[in-house]
Scaffold this active site. Structure first.
Site, short mmCIF file in Angstrom:
data_model
loop_
_atom_site.label_atom_id
_atom_site.label_comp_id
_atom_site.label_asym_id
_atom_site.label_seq_id
_atom_site.Cartn_x
_atom_site.Cartn_y
_atom_site.Cartn_z
N ASP A 228 0.86 -1.19 0.00
CA ASP A 228 0.00 0.00 0.00
C ASP A 228 0.89 1.24 0.00
O ASP A 228 1.89 1.31 0.71
CB ASP A 228 -0.90 0.00 1.24
CG ASP A 228 -2.05 0.99 1.12
OD1 ASP A 228 -3.21 0.55 1.01
OD2 ASP A 228 -1.77 2.22 1.13
N ILE A 229 0.49 2.24 -0.77
CA ILE A 229 1.31 3.46 -0.90
C ILE A 229 1.31 4.28 0.40
O ILE A 229 2.26 5.03 0.65
CB ILE A 229 0.82 4.29 -2.12
CG1 ILE A 229 1.91 5.19 -2.65
CG2 ILE A 229 -0.44 5.06 -1.82
CD1 ILE A 229 1.61 5.76 -4.03
N ASN B 30 -12.90 -3.39 2.31
CA ASN B 30 -13.85 -2.28 2.42
C ASN B 30 -14.79 -2.29 1.22
O ASN B 30 -14.35 -2.50 0.09
CB ASN B 30 -13.10 -0.95 2.47
CG ASN B 30 -12.31 -0.78 3.75
OD1 ASN B 30 -12.78 -1.15 4.82
ND2 ASN B 30 -11.10 -0.26 3.65
N HIS C 40 -10.25 -5.26 -3.39
CA HIS C 40 -8.92 -5.55 -2.84
C HIS C 40 -9.04 -5.95 -1.38
O HIS C 40 -9.93 -5.51 -0.67
CB HIS C 40 -7.99 -4.33 -2.98
CG HIS C 40 -8.57 -3.06 -2.45
ND1 HIS C 40 -9.44 -2.28 -3.18
CD2 HIS C 40 -8.42 -2.42 -1.26
CE1 HIS C 40 -9.79 -1.23 -2.47
NE2 HIS C 40 -9.19 -1.29 -1.30
N MET C 41 -8.08 -6.76 -0.97
CA MET C 41 -7.96 -7.22 0.41
C MET C 41 -6.74 -6.52 0.99
O MET C 41 -5.66 -6.57 0.41
CB MET C 41 -7.73 -8.74 0.33
CG MET C 41 -7.76 -9.53 1.55
SD MET C 41 -7.36 -11.26 1.06
CE MET C 41 -8.98 -11.95 0.93
N HIS C 42 -6.93 -5.81 2.12
CA HIS C 42 -5.79 -5.27 2.85
C HIS C 42 -5.25 -6.38 3.74
O HIS C 42 -6.02 -7.00 4.47
CB HIS C 42 -6.20 -4.11 3.76
CG HIS C 42 -6.75 -2.91 3.06
ND1 HIS C 42 -6.02 -1.75 2.91
CD2 HIS C 42 -7.96 -2.67 2.48
CE1 HIS C 42 -6.76 -0.84 2.27
NE2 HIS C 42 -7.94 -1.37 2.01
#
Ligand code: 5GP
Ligand code: ZN
Length: 119
Positions: free
Chosen positions: A33-34, A90, A103-105
């Site tokens: 993640d940025i 989310n 997407h999955m964090h």
């Protein structure tokens, strides 16, 4: 392969935008993640464009299941498998989804507290 020409994550998957990739195969890509919010913060995405859980169809089951296996691989690779990590998906406005490519964090590397803040 479904693709949205305007989508940042479709471009990252295709290598058209830079990212720090940690895993990629023919179905799924994982990258840092940025703006990390934990010592380990990786995004795991399907290579095909699915906007959110609200657009998931039965034929997506294979790739969505595969994302969990990739999460396991990445957690081991990043050294958080043993102590634990959290996977977050989310969906929509109330969850604060800002990128409409599902997407999955994968978050870990420190105690993550309770699942939700109380506010
Ligand atoms: P969401 O709130 O949609 O679940 O999370 C989107 C995540 O994507 C955020 O944590 C944000 O920091 C990350 N992000 C947004 N743009 C980029 C980008 O261009 N590259 C990377 N690696 N992460 C991004
Ligand atoms: Zn996309």
């Amino acid at each position: 392969m479904r693709r949205d020409p305007e989508c940042i994550f479709c471009k990252i998957v295709a290598g058209e935008l830079p990212s720090k990739k940690v895993y990629q195969d023919d179905k799924v890509t994982a990258f840092h993640d940025i703006h990390p919010i934990a010592p380990v913060h990786i995004l795991i995405v399907p290579n095909q464009h699915i906007a959110s859980v609200n657009q998931v169809e039965p034929e997506d089951a294979d790739v969505l299941g595969h994302m969990f296996w990739v999460a396991r691989q990445v957690a081991e690779q990043m050294g958080v498998a043993e102590r634990g990590y959290r996977l977050i998906v989310n969906t929509g406005e109330h969850a604060g989804q800002v990128i409409f490519h599902i997407h999955m964090h994968l978050l870990g590397g420190r105690p993550l507290g309770r699942m939700l803040c109380q506010s």
